[in-house]
Design a protein around this motif. Sequence first.
Motif, PDB file in Angstrom:
ATOM      1  N   ALA A   1     -13.611  16.402   5.757  1.00 41.55           N
ATOM      2  CA  ALA A   1     -14.935  15.958   6.196  1.00 41.55           C
ATOM      3  C   ALA A   1     -15.836  17.184   6.324  1.00 41.55           C
ATOM      4  CB  ALA A   1     -14.823  15.229   7.528  1.00 41.55           C
ATOM      5  N   PRO A   2     -17.130  17.056   6.015  1.00 42.25           N
ATOM      6  CA  PRO A   2     -17.986  18.243   5.907  1.00 42.25           C
ATOM      7  C   PRO A   2     -18.364  18.900   7.228  1.00 42.25           C
ATOM      8  CG  PRO A   2     -19.279  16.261   5.561  1.00 42.25           C
ATOM      9  CD  PRO A   2     -17.853  15.836   5.636  1.00 42.25           C
ATOM     10  N   GLY A   3     -18.223  18.171   8.345  1.00 43.12           N
ATOM     11  CA  GLY A   3     -18.715  18.697   9.615  1.00 43.12           C
ATOM     12  C   GLY A   3     -17.693  19.485  10.420  1.00 43.12           C
ATOM     13  N   ASN A   4     -16.538  19.776   9.808  1.00 41.15           N
ATOM     14  CA  ASN A   4     -15.494  20.579  10.484  1.00 41.15           C
ATOM     15  C   ASN A   4     -15.137  20.019  11.857  1.00 41.15           C
ATOM     16  OD1 ASN A   4     -15.402  22.533   8.372  1.00 41.15           O
ATOM     17  ND2 ASN A   4     -17.332  23.348   9.129  1.00 41.15           N
ATOM     18  N   GLY A   5     -14.967  18.693  11.918  1.00 44.35           N
ATOM     19  CA  GLY A   5     -14.590  18.061  13.184  1.00 44.35           C
ATOM     20  C   GLY A   5     -15.773  17.563  13.992  1.00 44.35           C
ATOM     21  N   GLY A   6     -17.001  17.920  13.586  1.00 50.82           N
ATOM     22  CA  GLY A   6     -18.190  17.429  14.279  1.00 50.82           C
ATOM     23  C   GLY A   6     -18.804  16.218  13.598  1.00 50.82           C
ATOM     24  N   ASP A   7     -17.980  15.533  12.785  1.00 54.54           N
ATOM     25  CA  ASP A   7     -18.481  14.413  11.985  1.00 54.54           C
ATOM     26  C   ASP A   7     -18.661  13.166  12.841  1.00 54.54           C
ATOM     27  OD1 ASP A   7     -17.995  15.728   9.193  1.00 54.54           O
ATOM     28  OD2 ASP A   7     -16.160  16.007  10.332  1.00 54.54           O
ATOM     29  N   SER A   8     -19.627  12.342  12.446  1.00 53.34           N
ATOM     30  CA  SER A   8     -19.904  11.121  13.211  1.00 53.34           C
ATOM     31  C   SER A   8     -19.897   9.920  12.276  1.00 53.34           C
ATOM     32  CB  SER A   8     -21.248  11.269  13.944  1.00 53.34           C
ATOM     33  OG  SER A   8     -22.292  11.634  13.044  1.00 53.34           O
ATOM     34  N   GLY A   9     -21.054   9.466  11.819  1.00 51.82           N
ATOM     35  CA  GLY A   9     -21.134   8.239  11.034  1.00 51.82           C
ATOM     36  C   GLY A   9     -20.673   8.401   9.602  1.00 51.82           C
ATOM     37  N   LEU A  10     -20.440   7.258   8.959  1.00 55.22           N
ATOM     38  CA  LEU A  10     -19.964   7.242   7.572  1.00 55.22           C
ATOM     39  C   LEU A  10     -20.530   6.007   6.883  1.00 55.22           C
ATOM     40  CD1 LEU A  10     -18.049   8.707   5.557  1.00 55.22           C
ATOM     41  CD2 LEU A  10     -16.212   7.239   6.400  1.00 55.22           C
ATOM     42  N   ALA A  11     -21.083   6.218   5.688  1.00 53.21           N
ATOM     43  CA  ALA A  11     -21.614   5.098   4.903  1.00 53.21           C
ATOM     44  C   ALA A  11     -21.225   5.292   3.448  1.00 53.21           C
ATOM     45  CB  ALA A  11     -23.137   5.022   5.036  1.00 53.21           C
ATOM     46  N   TRP A  12     -21.260   4.176   2.684  1.00 60.07           N
ATOM     47  CA  TRP A  12     -21.006   4.204   1.245  1.00 60.07           C
ATOM     48  C   TRP A  12     -22.275   3.743   0.544  1.00 60.07           C
ATOM     49  CZ3 TRP A  12     -17.275   5.767  -2.076  1.00 60.07           C
ATOM     50  CH2 TRP A  12     -17.352   5.316  -3.395  1.00 60.07           C
TER      51      TRP A  12
ATOM     52  N   ALA B   1      -9.018  -1.385  23.487  1.00 57.96           N
ATOM     53  CA  ALA B   1      -9.993  -0.474  22.881  1.00 57.96           C
ATOM     54  C   ALA B   1     -10.865   0.115  23.980  1.00 57.96           C
ATOM     55  CB  ALA B   1     -10.851  -1.225  21.866  1.00 57.96           C
ATOM     56  N   ASP B   2     -10.692   1.410  24.241  1.00 59.38           N
ATOM     57  CA  ASP B   2     -11.476   2.068  25.294  1.00 59.38           C
ATOM     58  C   ASP B   2     -12.881   2.411  24.844  1.00 59.38           C
ATOM     59  OD1 ASP B   2      -9.278   1.986  26.964  1.00 59.38           O
ATOM     60  OD2 ASP B   2      -8.550   3.942  26.294  1.00 59.38           O
ATOM     61  N   SER B   3     -13.076   2.491  23.531  1.00 64.11           N
ATOM     62  CA  SER B   3     -14.394   2.832  23.006  1.00 64.11           C
ATOM     63  C   SER B   3     -14.520   2.297  21.584  1.00 64.11           C
ATOM     64  CB  SER B   3     -14.610   4.345  23.005  1.00 64.11           C
ATOM     65  OG  SER B   3     -13.712   4.960  22.104  1.00 64.11           O
ATOM     66  N   VAL B   4     -15.750   2.273  21.094  1.00 64.73           N
ATOM     67  CA  VAL B   4     -16.025   1.885  19.705  1.00 64.73           C
ATOM     68  C   VAL B   4     -16.707   3.066  19.031  1.00 64.73           C
ATOM     69  CG1 VAL B   4     -17.323   0.359  18.188  1.00 64.73           C
ATOM     70  CG2 VAL B   4     -16.214  -0.583  20.222  1.00 64.73           C
ATOM     71  N   ALA B   5     -16.108   3.552  17.948  1.00 63.03           N
ATOM     72  CA  ALA B   5     -16.701   4.666  17.184  1.00 63.03           C
ATOM     73  C   ALA B   5     -17.360   4.079  15.935  1.00 63.03           C
ATOM     74  CB  ALA B   5     -15.639   5.703  16.863  1.00 63.03           C
ATOM     75  N   GLY B   6     -16.771   4.326  14.754  1.00 58.37           N
ATOM     76  CA  GLY B   6     -17.368   3.828  13.515  1.00 58.37           C
ATOM     77  C   GLY B   6     -17.313   2.318  13.400  1.00 58.37           C
TER      78      GLY B   6
ATOM     79  N   ARG C   1      -7.292  -8.779  13.200  1.00 60.60           N
ATOM     80  CA  ARG C   1      -6.168  -7.915  12.858  1.00 60.60           C
ATOM     81  C   ARG C   1      -6.524  -6.475  13.186  1.00 60.60           C
ATOM     82  NH1 ARG C   1      -6.147  -6.238   6.593  1.00 60.60           N
ATOM     83  NH2 ARG C   1      -4.364  -5.049   7.323  1.00 60.60           N
ATOM     84  N   SER C   2      -5.512  -5.608  13.113  1.00 64.07           N
ATOM     85  CA  SER C   2      -5.780  -4.182  13.293  1.00 64.07           C
ATOM     86  C   SER C   2      -4.817  -3.383  12.424  1.00 64.07           C
ATOM     87  CB  SER C   2      -5.644  -3.776  14.760  1.00 64.07           C
ATOM     88  OG  SER C   2      -4.332  -3.960  15.205  1.00 64.07           O
ATOM     89  N   ILE C   3      -5.239  -2.147  12.098  1.00 59.61           N
ATOM     90  CA  ILE C   3      -4.441  -1.216  11.310  1.00 59.61           C
ATOM     91  C   ILE C   3      -4.197   0.011  12.180  1.00 59.61           C
ATOM     92  CG2 ILE C   3      -4.423   0.295   9.284  1.00 59.61           C
ATOM     93  CD1 ILE C   3      -6.297  -1.726   7.905  1.00 59.61           C
ATOM     94  N   ASP C   4      -2.946   0.422  12.294  1.00 63.12           N
ATOM     95  CA  ASP C   4      -2.615   1.624  13.069  1.00 63.12           C
ATOM     96  C   ASP C   4      -2.928   2.865  12.232  1.00 63.12           C
ATOM     97  OD1 ASP C   4      -1.674   0.403  15.427  1.00 63.12           O
ATOM     98  OD2 ASP C   4       0.225  -0.062  14.452  1.00 63.12           O
ATOM     99  N   VAL C   5      -4.054   3.506  12.546  1.00 62.72           N
ATOM    100  CA  VAL C   5      -4.461   4.733  11.843  1.00 62.72           C
ATOM    101  C   VAL C   5      -5.414   5.483  12.773  1.00 62.72           C
ATOM    102  CG1 VAL C   5      -6.442   3.646  10.680  1.00 62.72           C
ATOM    103  CG2 VAL C   5      -5.355   5.633   9.633  1.00 62.72           C
ATOM    104  N   ALA C   6      -5.384   6.804  12.716  1.00 61.84           N
ATOM    105  CA  ALA C   6      -6.319   7.594  13.525  1.00 61.84           C
ATOM    106  C   ALA C   6      -7.742   7.240  13.118  1.00 61.84           C
ATOM    107  CB  ALA C   6      -6.065   9.082  13.329  1.00 61.84           C
ATOM    108  N   ALA C   7      -8.557   6.855  14.091  1.00 61.62           N
ATOM    109  CA  ALA C   7      -9.895   6.308  13.811  1.00 61.62           C
ATOM    110  C   ALA C   7     -10.851   6.778  14.903  1.00 61.62           C
ATOM    111  CB  ALA C   7      -9.821   4.779  13.753  1.00 61.62           C
ATOM    112  N   GLN C   8     -11.330   8.021  14.730  1.00 61.84           N
ATOM    113  CA  GLN C   8     -12.074   8.664  15.815  1.00 61.84           C
ATOM    114  C   GLN C   8     -13.583   8.645  15.608  1.00 61.84           C
ATOM    115  OE1 GLN C   8     -10.172  12.411  15.312  1.00 61.84           O
ATOM    116  NE2 GLN C   8      -8.387  11.875  16.550  1.00 61.84           N
ATOM    117  N   ALA C   9     -14.036   8.485  14.372  1.00 60.18           N
ATOM    118  CA  ALA C   9     -15.477   8.575  14.121  1.00 60.18           C
ATOM    119  C   ALA C   9     -15.866   7.509  13.096  1.00 60.18           C
ATOM    120  CB  ALA C   9     -15.847   9.995  13.677  1.00 60.18           C
TER     121      ALA C   9
END
Length: 210
Positions: free
Chosen positions: A92-103, A18-23, A51-59
């Motif tokens: 996502a509402p930010g057109n690619g500029g999205d960052s955090g996510l909460a429920w 893991a080179d970085s931690v996003a969400g 464990r890990s799940i293979d899925v695109a996870a950028q933000a």
Amino acid sequence: MKNSQAEILREYGPFPGADSVAGVTYDGQHVWFASGDKLNALDPESGALVRSIDVAAQAGTTFDGRYLFQIAEGRIRKIDPKSGEVLTSIPAPGNGGDSGLAWAEGTLWVGEYQGRRIHQVDPETGAVLRIIESKRFVTGVTWVDGELWHGTWEDDKSDVRRVNPQTGALLERIDMPAGVGVSGLESDGEDRFFCGGGNSAKIRAVRRPR
């Protein structure tokens, strides 16, 4: 407005591969974090990856009590944590500029980093229900005990701030130490925030002020 210095309770990582931690999110047992091409589950007691799940996870990442939601490539994907299957996705509402996510309140709350705002979004359609403006670049977003908190990261400075969910007015701020950034943000529902550390590839547990 209350202001305090962050009390870092524990550091996790960096993690292999893991080179970085996003969400970051918490399912009551494990801390899940996004690392670009994987969602990873961390045991916060032992510090081990389980464990890990293979899925695109950028933000941003969040958990609604049953499913994980993950932002990547301008979409919010709903993922079954048991099978790792992507069930649905919405824009996502930010057109690619999205960052955090909460429920919270049956809806998704999506940070828009350079837009300095948080969108409340219908999880079925992606329709924007409300927009809250911030004064700083928004990173992670979390709700706890009816309080809306978000991370900021701007000019090499980071803090975690509690804002009025109606007006966006700043109510409380926790300043991070110099050089310590906050990418993802999640509460454990009690006295800890889990803060993703971006390119440091670390997660830090920070005491939530009471």
